[in-house]
Write a protein that holds these residues in place. Sequence first.
Motif, PDB file in Angstrom:
ATOM      1  N   CYS A 167      13.185 -13.713 -27.360  1.00 24.29           N
ATOM      2  CA  CYS A 167      13.079 -14.890 -28.216  1.00 24.29           C
ATOM      3  C   CYS A 167      12.097 -14.617 -29.351  1.00 24.29           C
ATOM      4  CB  CYS A 167      12.612 -16.087 -27.387  1.00 24.29           C
ATOM      5  SG  CYS A 167      12.353 -17.580 -28.365  1.00 24.29           S
ATOM      6  N   PRO A 168      12.482 -14.870 -30.609  1.00 28.20           N
ATOM      7  CA  PRO A 168      11.556 -14.648 -31.727  1.00 28.20           C
ATOM      8  C   PRO A 168      10.437 -15.693 -31.778  1.00 28.20           C
ATOM      9  CG  PRO A 168      13.641 -15.520 -32.526  1.00 28.20           C
ATOM     10  CD  PRO A 168      13.808 -15.266 -31.069  1.00 28.20           C
ATOM     11  N   GLU A 169      10.581 -16.777 -31.040  1.00 32.95           N
ATOM     12  CA  GLU A 169       9.574 -17.842 -31.030  1.00 32.95           C
ATOM     13  C   GLU A 169       8.495 -17.586 -29.978  1.00 32.95           C
ATOM     14  OE1 GLU A 169       8.007 -21.325 -32.587  1.00 32.95           O
ATOM     15  OE2 GLU A 169       9.840 -20.350 -33.257  1.00 32.95           O
ATOM     16  N   CYS A 170       8.917 -17.372 -28.718  1.00 35.49           N
ATOM     17  CA  CYS A 170       7.942 -17.240 -27.619  1.00 35.49           C
ATOM     18  C   CYS A 170       7.949 -15.856 -26.978  1.00 35.49           C
ATOM     19  CB  CYS A 170       8.193 -18.309 -26.557  1.00 35.49           C
ATOM     20  SG  CYS A 170       9.734 -18.089 -25.640  1.00 35.49           S
ATOM     21  N   TYR A 171       8.806 -14.961 -27.454  1.00 33.53           N
ATOM     22  CA  TYR A 171       8.925 -13.572 -26.985  1.00 33.53           C
ATOM     23  C   TYR A 171       9.358 -13.460 -25.523  1.00 33.53           C
ATOM     24  CZ  TYR A 171       6.526 -12.835 -31.351  1.00 33.53           C
ATOM     25  OH  TYR A 171       6.182 -12.849 -32.676  1.00 33.53           O
ATOM     26  N   SER A 172      10.028 -14.464 -25.015  1.00 34.56           N
ATOM     27  CA  SER A 172      10.540 -14.447 -23.649  1.00 34.56           C
ATOM     28  C   SER A 172      11.770 -13.545 -23.573  1.00 34.56           C
ATOM     29  CB  SER A 172      10.905 -15.869 -23.222  1.00 34.56           C
ATOM     30  OG  SER A 172      11.584 -15.834 -21.988  1.00 34.56           O
ATOM     31  N   LYS A 173      11.946 -12.898 -22.413  1.00 30.15           N
ATOM     32  CA  LYS A 173      13.127 -12.062 -22.188  1.00 30.15           C
ATOM     33  C   LYS A 173      14.232 -12.835 -21.469  1.00 30.15           C
ATOM     34  CE  LYS A 173      10.829  -8.959 -19.978  1.00 30.15           C
ATOM     35  NZ  LYS A 173      10.471  -7.777 -19.179  1.00 30.15           N
ATOM     36  N   TYR A 174      13.980 -14.093 -21.127  1.00 29.70           N
ATOM     37  CA  TYR A 174      14.944 -14.900 -20.388  1.00 29.70           C
ATOM     38  C   TYR A 174      15.830 -15.643 -21.384  1.00 29.70           C
ATOM     39  CZ  TYR A 174      11.790 -13.635 -16.702  1.00 29.70           C
ATOM     40  OH  TYR A 174      11.024 -12.911 -15.835  1.00 29.70           O
ATOM     41  N   ILE A 175      16.996 -15.058 -21.642  1.00 29.64           N
ATOM     42  CA  ILE A 175      17.881 -15.495 -22.722  1.00 29.64           C
ATOM     43  C   ILE A 175      19.290 -15.725 -22.174  1.00 29.64           C
ATOM     44  CG2 ILE A 175      18.854 -14.824 -24.961  1.00 29.64           C
ATOM     45  CD1 ILE A 175      15.817 -15.118 -25.023  1.00 29.64           C
ATOM     46  N   ASN A 176      19.941 -16.771 -22.658  1.00 34.13           N
ATOM     47  CA  ASN A 176      21.360 -16.999 -22.387  1.00 34.13           C
ATOM     48  C   ASN A 176      22.166 -16.653 -23.628  1.00 34.13           C
ATOM     49  OD1 ASN A 176      21.170 -17.994 -19.771  1.00 34.13           O
ATOM     50  ND2 ASN A 176      20.922 -20.106 -20.459  1.00 34.13           N
ATOM     51  N   ILE A 229      28.826 -12.501 -34.953  1.00 34.52           N
ATOM     52  CA  ILE A 229      27.449 -12.171 -34.604  1.00 34.52           C
ATOM     53  C   ILE A 229      27.024 -13.028 -33.417  1.00 34.52           C
ATOM     54  CG2 ILE A 229      25.082 -12.099 -35.449  1.00 34.52           C
ATOM     55  CD1 ILE A 229      26.562 -11.785 -38.286  1.00 34.52           C
ATOM     56  N   LYS A 230      26.486 -12.383 -32.403  1.00 37.23           N
ATOM     57  CA  LYS A 230      26.133 -13.038 -31.143  1.00 37.23           C
ATOM     58  C   LYS A 230      25.022 -14.058 -31.333  1.00 37.23           C
ATOM     59  CE  LYS A 230      26.960 -13.091 -26.765  1.00 37.23           C
ATOM     60  NZ  LYS A 230      28.199 -13.723 -26.367  1.00 37.23           N
ATOM     61  N   ARG A 231      25.175 -15.222 -30.691  1.00 36.62           N
ATOM     62  CA  ARG A 231      24.158 -16.281 -30.679  1.00 36.62           C
ATOM     63  C   ARG A 231      23.498 -16.292 -29.303  1.00 36.62           C
ATOM     64  NH1 ARG A 231      22.147 -18.601 -34.461  1.00 36.62           N
ATOM     65  NH2 ARG A 231      22.000 -20.581 -33.412  1.00 36.62           N
ATOM     66  N   TYR A 232      22.233 -16.693 -29.259  1.00 34.45           N
ATOM     67  CA  TYR A 232      21.470 -16.738 -28.019  1.00 34.45           C
ATOM     68  C   TYR A 232      20.678 -18.041 -27.931  1.00 34.45           C
ATOM     69  CZ  TYR A 232      22.268 -11.688 -28.333  1.00 34.45           C
ATOM     70  OH  TYR A 232      22.826 -10.457 -28.457  1.00 34.45           O
ATOM     71  N   LYS A 233      20.260 -18.372 -26.702  1.00 38.35           N
ATOM     72  CA  LYS A 233      19.385 -19.519 -26.477  1.00 38.35           C
ATOM     73  C   LYS A 233      18.322 -19.102 -25.468  1.00 38.35           C
ATOM     74  CE  LYS A 233      19.122 -24.346 -25.428  1.00 38.35           C
ATOM     75  NZ  LYS A 233      19.600 -25.485 -26.149  1.00 38.35           N
ATOM     76  N   CYS A 234      17.060 -19.386 -25.812  1.00 38.13           N
ATOM     77  CA  CYS A 234      15.939 -19.029 -24.944  1.00 38.13           C
ATOM     78  C   CYS A 234      15.843 -20.028 -23.790  1.00 38.13           C
ATOM     79  CB  CYS A 234      14.643 -19.031 -25.755  1.00 38.13           C
ATOM     80  SG  CYS A 234      13.177 -18.656 -24.773  1.00 38.13           S
ATOM     81  N   LYS A 235      15.738 -19.517 -22.561  1.00 39.69           N
ATOM     82  CA  LYS A 235      15.584 -20.381 -21.391  1.00 39.69           C
ATOM     83  C   LYS A 235      14.182 -20.987 -21.332  1.00 39.69           C
ATOM     84  CE  LYS A 235      18.722 -17.817 -18.361  1.00 39.69           C
ATOM     85  NZ  LYS A 235      18.797 -17.026 -17.114  1.00 39.69           N
ATOM     86  N   HIS A 236      13.221 -20.315 -21.935  1.00 35.02           N
ATOM     87  CA  HIS A 236      11.819 -20.756 -21.847  1.00 35.02           C
ATOM     88  C   HIS A 236      11.502 -21.875 -22.834  1.00 35.02           C
ATOM     89  CE1 HIS A 236       7.414 -20.330 -22.542  1.00 35.02           C
ATOM     90  NE2 HIS A 236       7.432 -20.315 -21.221  1.00 35.02           N
ATOM     91  N   CYS A 237      11.797 -21.674 -24.130  1.00 37.53           N
ATOM     92  CA  CYS A 237      11.430 -22.668 -25.155  1.00 37.53           C
ATOM     93  C   CYS A 237      12.626 -23.434 -25.723  1.00 37.53           C
ATOM     94  CB  CYS A 237      10.642 -22.013 -26.289  1.00 37.53           C
ATOM     95  SG  CYS A 237      11.614 -20.924 -27.341  1.00 37.53           S
TER      96      CYS A 237
END
Length: 167
Positions: A20-29, A50-58
Amino acid sequence: NLIVWKSNNMYHLKQKRVYCPECYSKYINEKGYYSRSLLLMDFGLVDCKIKRYKCKHCGKDFSADISSIVKPNFTVSNEVMNIVEEYYSIDFTSVRKIREFFEKVHGINISHQEIQDILVDYHIHFNPNIKEYSGYYAFDALWIKIKDISDKYVFLLALVDVCHDTI
C-alpha cells in the motif's frame, strides 16, 4: 516490478510485489482492472488493463505503479518521450518532421499536439527558486468560453521568462 502479458489483443499489467502506498502494508486484495491506452515504442497505441488493488489495513484503493513505463496522466511512454526530446535536441527538428520520422521509421502514429506537449514539458519548467526575474518575456494568450459559469469568455495568459526558462 511489473508483470506484463498479452491476452486477447490486450496488454495486462500488474505488480510483482504489491504494498500500500499509504500505509506500506503487504495485506492487499486484488480489485479488478481499469483500461487505458498507451503509446509504446515497439507496438504503437495499445489497449492495456492495469491491475487495481485495495489495502486490507487502511482501505485505500490504488493501481499498479506503471511510472517506469509512462508518466502520470500521459498516454505516451517514457521511451517515446525520450526519443522525441532527442530528435529535437540534435538539430531543433520541427514537430512535423518528428511526426513523419515516427511514422516512417517506427510505424507509430503520434499526433503533432502530443509531440508539442512533450517538447513544451521538456523546455519550460516552473522554477520557484528564482528571486528576481530577467524582464525578458514571451507569452501566449487564449480565450476560452466556460459553459458552466454563465457562458462567459475567460482570457488566459501564460508568461515565460526566456532567460530563466520558467513560467
